[in-house]
Design a protein around this motif. Structure first.
Motif, mmCIF file in Angstrom:
data_model
loop_
_atom_site.group_PDB
_atom_site.id
_atom_site.type_symbol
_atom_site.label_atom_id
_atom_site.label_comp_id
_atom_site.label_asym_id
_atom_site.label_seq_id
_atom_site.Cartn_x
_atom_site.Cartn_y
_atom_site.Cartn_z
ATOM 1 N N ASN A 1 0.833 -1.198 0.000
ATOM 2 C CA ASN A 1 0.000 0.000 0.000
ATOM 3 C C ASN A 1 0.875 1.258 0.000
ATOM 4 O OD1 ASN A 1 -2.303 1.550 0.064
ATOM 5 N ND2 ASN A 1 -2.596 1.344 2.275
ATOM 6 N N GLU A 2 1.919 1.244 0.835
ATOM 7 C CA GLU A 2 2.828 2.391 0.907
ATOM 8 C C GLU A 2 3.515 2.610 -0.438
ATOM 9 O OE1 GLU A 2 6.926 3.458 3.252
ATOM 10 O OE2 GLU A 2 5.404 2.283 4.315
ATOM 11 N N PHE A 3 3.944 1.537 -1.078
ATOM 12 C CA PHE A 3 4.582 1.639 -2.377
ATOM 13 C C PHE A 3 3.621 2.231 -3.413
ATOM 14 C CE2 PHE A 3 5.303 -0.194 -6.579
ATOM 15 C CZ PHE A 3 6.574 0.277 -6.843
ATOM 16 N N LEU A 4 2.389 1.761 -3.424
ATOM 17 C CA LEU A 4 1.405 2.266 -4.387
ATOM 18 C C LEU A 4 1.111 3.747 -4.172
ATOM 19 C CD1 LEU A 4 -1.038 -0.761 -4.539
ATOM 20 C CD2 LEU A 4 0.559 -0.008 -6.312
ATOM 21 N N LYS A 5 1.061 4.181 -2.922
ATOM 22 C CA LYS A 5 0.840 5.603 -2.637
ATOM 23 C C LYS A 5 1.993 6.444 -3.186
ATOM 24 C CE LYS A 5 -1.900 5.210 1.598
ATOM 25 N NZ LYS A 5 -1.905 5.438 3.055
ATOM 26 N N LYS A 6 3.221 5.964 -2.991
ATOM 27 C CA LYS A 6 4.387 6.702 -3.502
ATOM 28 C C LYS A 6 4.393 6.732 -5.024
ATOM 29 C CE LYS A 6 7.388 5.889 0.453
ATOM 30 N NZ LYS A 6 8.611 5.243 0.945
ATOM 31 N N ALA B 1 1.751 6.528 -6.989
ATOM 32 C CA ALA B 1 0.679 7.423 -7.425
ATOM 33 C C ALA B 1 1.113 8.881 -7.302
ATOM 34 C CB ALA B 1 -0.579 7.179 -6.604
ATOM 35 N N ALA B 2 1.788 9.222 -6.210
ATOM 36 C CA ALA B 2 2.270 10.591 -6.025
ATOM 37 C C ALA B 2 3.312 10.946 -7.077
ATOM 38 C CB ALA B 2 2.856 10.752 -4.619
ATOM 39 N N PHE B 3 4.185 9.996 -7.412
ATOM 40 C CA PHE B 3 5.215 10.231 -8.428
ATOM 41 C C PHE B 3 4.578 10.506 -9.773
ATOM 42 C CE2 PHE B 3 7.802 8.469 -11.862
ATOM 43 C CZ PHE B 3 8.932 9.262 -11.744
ATOM 44 N N PHE B 4 3.621 9.679 -10.176
ATOM 45 C CA PHE B 4 2.972 9.867 -11.471
ATOM 46 C C PHE B 4 2.108 11.108 -11.489
ATOM 47 C CE2 PHE B 4 3.844 5.226 -11.893
ATOM 48 C CZ PHE B 4 4.707 5.337 -12.974
#
Length: 114
Positions: free
Chosen positions: A99-104, A106-109
């Motif tokens: 979940n933490e990876f996906l949030k990062k 999403a923020a990057f994109f």
């Protein structure tokens, strides 16, 4: 900067001492029985003295003695419920990391789109 041979030996000894030792259930029970027999023969015998003779930490031997007195064995077996709980907690940690990876990501994109 040079390091003497004695300093290297000291570092290796401390590294070996820091490595956690694993003891079998049989050894643990024998250590507890050794202490109990020594205490029976000499009431002034201490846990610290017996631990030193066996090459153990006195806290370790004390823990084994307490567990042995409570249950008649030194190690506690894991129940099916405890194993299931361990597995559930492991899965929760995995999902939290994902979940933490996906949030990062999403923020990057989101930043690259702007």
């Amino acid at each position: 900067m040079s390091v003497s041979a004695s300093e290297v030996e000291k570092m290796e000894a401390s590294r070996k001492a820091a490595a956690r030792r694993r003891y079998t259930e049989e050894f643990r029970v024998e250590a507890v029985q050794y202490y109990l027999k020594a205490r029976e023969l000499d009431p002034k015998k201490t846990i610290r003295g017996c631990a030193r003779e066996l090459g153990l930490n006195d806290k370790t031997l004390n823990d084994w003695i307490l567990k042995f007195g409570d249950q008649g064995k030194v190690t506690r077996g894991r129940t099916d419920e405890q194993r299931a709980l361990d597995e559930a907690n492991r899965r929760i940690r995995e999902l939290e990391l994902e979940n933490e990876f996906l949030k990062k990501a999403a923020a990057f994109f989101a930043r690259s789109q702007a």
